[in-house]
Design an enzyme around this catalytic site. Structure first.
Site, PDB file in Angstrom:
ATOM      1  N   GLU A 263       8.185   4.830   7.789  1.00 37.60           N
ATOM      2  CA  GLU A 263       7.963   4.972   9.181  1.00 37.60           C
ATOM      3  C   GLU A 263       8.165   6.299   9.649  1.00 37.60           C
ATOM      4  O   GLU A 263       7.567   6.579  10.714  1.00 37.60           O
ATOM      5  CB  GLU A 263       9.078   4.183   9.850  1.00 37.60           C
ATOM      6  CG  GLU A 263       9.742   2.913   8.901  1.00 37.60           C
ATOM      7  CD  GLU A 263       9.193   1.603   9.078  1.00 37.60           C
ATOM      8  OE1 GLU A 263       9.664   0.744   8.234  1.00 37.60           O
ATOM      9  OE2 GLU A 263       8.598   1.470   9.948  1.00 37.60           O
TER      10      GLU A 263
ATOM     11  N   LYS B 168      15.702   8.554   1.112  1.00 41.26           N
ATOM     12  CA  LYS B 168      15.723   7.711   2.379  1.00 41.26           C
ATOM     13  C   LYS B 168      14.616   6.894   2.855  1.00 41.26           C
ATOM     14  O   LYS B 168      14.724   6.251   3.684  1.00 41.26           O
ATOM     15  CB  LYS B 168      16.175   8.877   3.495  1.00 41.26           C
ATOM     16  CG  LYS B 168      17.263   9.392   3.648  1.00 41.26           C
ATOM     17  CD  LYS B 168      17.574  10.488   4.705  1.00 41.26           C
ATOM     18  CE  LYS B 168      18.822  11.229   4.559  1.00 41.26           C
ATOM     19  NZ  LYS B 168      19.044  12.337   5.662  1.00 41.26           N
TER      20      LYS B 168
ATOM     21  N   GLY C 224       0.856  -1.193   0.029  1.00 40.74           N
ATOM     22  CA  GLY C 224       0.026   0.009   0.039  1.00 40.74           C
ATOM     23  C   GLY C 224       1.046   1.159  -0.135  1.00 40.74           C
ATOM     24  O   GLY C 224       0.339   2.330  -0.154  1.00 40.74           O
TER      25      GLY C 224
HETATM   26 MO1  MOS Z   1       7.766  -2.093   8.980  1.00 40.21          MO
HETATM   27  S1  MOS Z   1       7.138  -2.583  10.926  1.00 40.21           S
HETATM   28  O1  MOS Z   1       9.214  -2.507   8.745  1.00 40.21           O
HETATM   29  O2  MOS Z   1       6.671  -3.386   8.115  1.00 40.21           O
END
Ligand code: MOS
Length: 727
Positions: free
Chosen positions: A694, A690, A462
């Protein structure tokens, strides 16, 4: 215009919105059997007897597998034979009579259709010998032992400097268990081929990881197992390890020599990995001018009895700010629960809550603006590794984020800003995540019509991988992006790492770029051999599906035809850039939050967020913005909503449904603005990019809690910050 940097729509968008994109549990097959998992309702003990007779009596029920009648498995019975206790062996479904946690799969009912399988599952009777279970981290924190994965070594003299500091804080925070809950539940469809090989559609972030797992557990040859994951309906880390529905479906398929699908229910999505509960202690010592003199961060996380799950919780505290006296400690407590699992920004999403709330408390204690305090302690190097940053535009995140938010209008006094009965609070926090690169391979193939196909065995969970890889390939090859197809989600494609850790663009993207460059070298070679005008390679450039040299040009399709082949193909193996070794690389963020807290009811609404991100070069601003938006929304959920609650008497989750496991809905979310600050990085990888999967979540929960403090004057250190704690 170059393909990289364009806000291209998802190339797979149409397939998704028209229902043509098939997910793991959606592949049709004549005669497909359906499995339903029967789960344990005790947390610890033994299975005395499983009575499946009522289930088996139903017409259409084909088989009920349990630990006594399951097929013999290669590594269940051999290499893992002694590994039933807490010495680091993975969970093995239907291994033996031991119950290790509540919700453990104990039987698999196979039937002609799913409804029948579920109903039959409800008729399976299990007799247990239950034992007392321990599931409460808080109660057992004294039993914590050092994590096998140790944090960076202490530096300076933390204890002396902390004790002697003019301002000293000693703060305790806690964060709850959270479950991933992607929209698509885990599912495996095993298509039993006429030659006995297995084609498996699995919900996974790594088809080759699942292939290796199935091979090993079932003692099969690589050629006998092929895993597909063309579309994944969200994963967030839950697909990093093969989950138990996969071996169960394979067991059934091999036992029956039939195609079988096993899909987990939403409640069963709470029966494997999750974000672990943590207890954190932050000790900050500072001079009156705001300089950090000492920083101690201790985190205790929970794990299972059979594996030590560790993640980077406290590392960030040693690298986000300059501090010469640092002590980082990370411990684990094993409980009668399943092993935790990486979840979006694993470790960082937790540890940065403690750090960034504590920094806010320090700013208040010193009477220094929170942004200013962070600038005073700006880390010019990564002191954990004692290396310079490959790039770091965090200062720009602070300044551009603050500017956009209007931070300069903030009255630092808590409860000083209001709108009628609404207390208004402004809070902020910083964020950090590593910018990694892994080994990856990619193949590029151009056909006689000039169409380019690039492939690698990664996934698109996704995040937009199909789209950004097409852009990177288009840019590197000079083929228009509309003529580029990127293939992924198939274990037979060139080797790729798991999709995770925000390293897919960096790793697979670099491989894609190299493969396209290698293909261009081949095409140029053909041009030089075939056309005198292209003899001088210096002048050549690839653009619009053509090779240009001065005012000469020739289509790439023509060059393929000139080669006499149907298509030209190259495959490359791409290693992390050697240049990286002398540097530390990370993404950074600054997030600014406005909350409105109802003075009478304690209800909290996040009305406004500005998230400023430094992540190097952005391949697709639209997709990158989506990643950050999703991270911010989740951060708001971590701050205010999410918590998997356990009844410790039963050792069992109480709110294992989307009705009772609270996540933010549209009404909970206000305006979110995402800024990408300029950041040039020649070292991190050849793309200078980069990764943004996350970083968007990191720091958000702390910024919300800090805003709640600013609004109300009340510090809530036990997450989530719910209204009962605020009132
Ligand atoms: Mo992510 S927690 O590296 O899917």
């Amino acid at each position: 215009m170059s393909a990289i940097g364009k806000p291209l729509d998802r190339v797979d968008g149409l397939l998704k919105v028209t229902g043509q994109a098939r997910y793991a549990g959606e592949f049709p097959e004549d005669g497909l059997l359906h499995g339903s998992v029967v789960s344990s309702n005790i947390a610890k003990g033994r299975v005395i007897r499983i009575d499946a007779s009522k289930a088996l009596a139903l017409p259409g029920v084909v088989m009920v597998l349990d630990h006594l009648n399951r097929p013999k498995l290669a590594s269940y019975d051999d290499s893992y034979a002694d590994a039933d206790a807490a010495d680091g062996s993975p969970f093995r479904p239907l291994y033996n009579d031991r119950v290790l946690y509540s919700g453990q799969p104990l039987a698999l009912v196979i039937a002609d259709n799913l409804e029948l399988a579920r109903h039959a599952g409800s008729l399976v009777q299990i007799e247990y010998a239950a034992e007392p279970a321990e599931t409460d981290l808080l109660a057992l924190q004294d039993q914590a032992y050092p994590s096998p994965q140790t944090p960076p070594k202490p530096r300076g003299n933390f204890q002396a400097e902390w004790t002697g500091a003019a301002t000293r804080l000693d703060l305790h925070y806690s964060t709850p268990i959270e479950h991933h809950n992607p929209m698509e539940p885990h599912a495996s469809t095993v298509l039993y081929q006429p030659d006995g090989t297995l084609h498996i559609h699995d919900k996974t972030q790594g088809p080759q990881n699942c292939q290796a797992y199935v091979q090993k557990v079932f003692g099969l040859d690589k050629s006998q197992v092929r895993i597909f994951a063309a579309f994944v309906g969200g994963a967030f880390g839950s697909g990093l390890r093969p989950q138990y529905q996969l071996p169960l479906a394979v067991m059934a398929s091999m036992a029956l020599k039939r195609s079988v699908r096993v899909t987990l229910t939403r409640q069963q999505m709470f029966t494997f990995g999750y974000r672990p509960r943590t207890l954190q202690r932050l000790q900050l010592g500072a001079a009156a001018n705001g300089r950090l003199l000492a920083l101690g961060h201790t985190a205790i996380g929970q794990t299972s009895r059979f594996e030590d799950f560790s993640e980077h919780v406290v590392e960030w505290s040693g690298m986000l700010y300059h501090c010469d006296n640092v002590l980082l400690t990370y411990k684990l407590v094993p409980l009668d629960v399943f092993t935790p699992l990486d979840m979006r920004a694993p470790g960082a999403a937790l540890g940065v809550i403690g750090l960034e709330c504590a920094m806010d408390e320090l700013a208040c204690a010193l009477g220094i603006d929170p942004v200013q305090l962070r600038l005073i302690n700006y880390a010019e190097r990564n002191q954990n590794e004692d290396k310079p940053w490959s790039s770091k535009a965090l200062r720009e995140c602070y300044s551009e984020g603050a500017e956009r938010f209007g931070w300069s209008q903030r009255n630092p006094e808590p409860r000083s800003m209001r709108d009628g009965r609404q207390l208004i609070g402004w809070g902020m926090a910083g964020g950090v995540w590593e910018a990694l690169q892994m080994k990856a391979s990619a193949k590029a193939r151009i056909d006689h019509l000039g169409k380019l196909t690039v492939s690698s065995a990664t996934t698109d969970i996704g995040t937009g991988t199909y789209t950004v890889m097409a852009q990177i390939a288009a840019q590197a090859s000079g083929v228009p992006v509309g003529d580029v197809t990127f293939l992924l989600g198939d274990s037979s494609l060139p080797t790729a790492p798991l999709q995770g850790g925000s390293f897919t663009v960096s790793s697979v993207g670099s491989a894609v770029q190299q493969a396209c460059e290698a293909l261009n070298a081949k095409l140029l070679d053909i041009a030089r051999k075939t056309y005198p005008a292209f003899k001088d390679a210096e002048l050549a450039r690839f653009e619009n599906g053509q090779l240009h040299a001065g005012d000469q040009r020739i289509s790439l399709a023509q060059l393929v035809q000139d080669s006499g082949e149907q298509a030209l193909e190259v495959q490359v193996d791409c290693e992390p850039d050697k240049k990286r070794e002398g540097y530390a690389s990370a993404t950074h963020s600054a997030v600014f939050v406005e909350v409105r807290v109802d003075e009478d009811l304690g209800t909290i609404k996040v009305s406004r967020v500005v998230s400023a991100i430094a992540a190097g070069r952005v391949v697709n601003p639209k997709m990158a913005r989506s990643q950050i938006l999703g991270g911010v929304v989740w951060g708001i959920g971590m701050a205010l909503h999410e918590e998997t609650q356990i009844d410790h008497q039963l050792g069992r989750y109480m709110n294992h449904s989307l009705a009772e496991y609270h996540i933010p809905v549209n009404a909970d979310i206000g305006e979110i603005e995402v800024l990408f600050v300029e950041e040039h990085d020649e070292i991190v990888n050849a793309l200078g990019s980069k990764g943004v999967g996350e970083i968007g979540i990191v720091g958000v929960a702390a910024a919300v809690a800090n805003a709640v403090y600013h609004a109300t004057g009340k510090r809530v250190r036990d997450f989530p910050v719910t209204l009962d704690k605020v009132l």
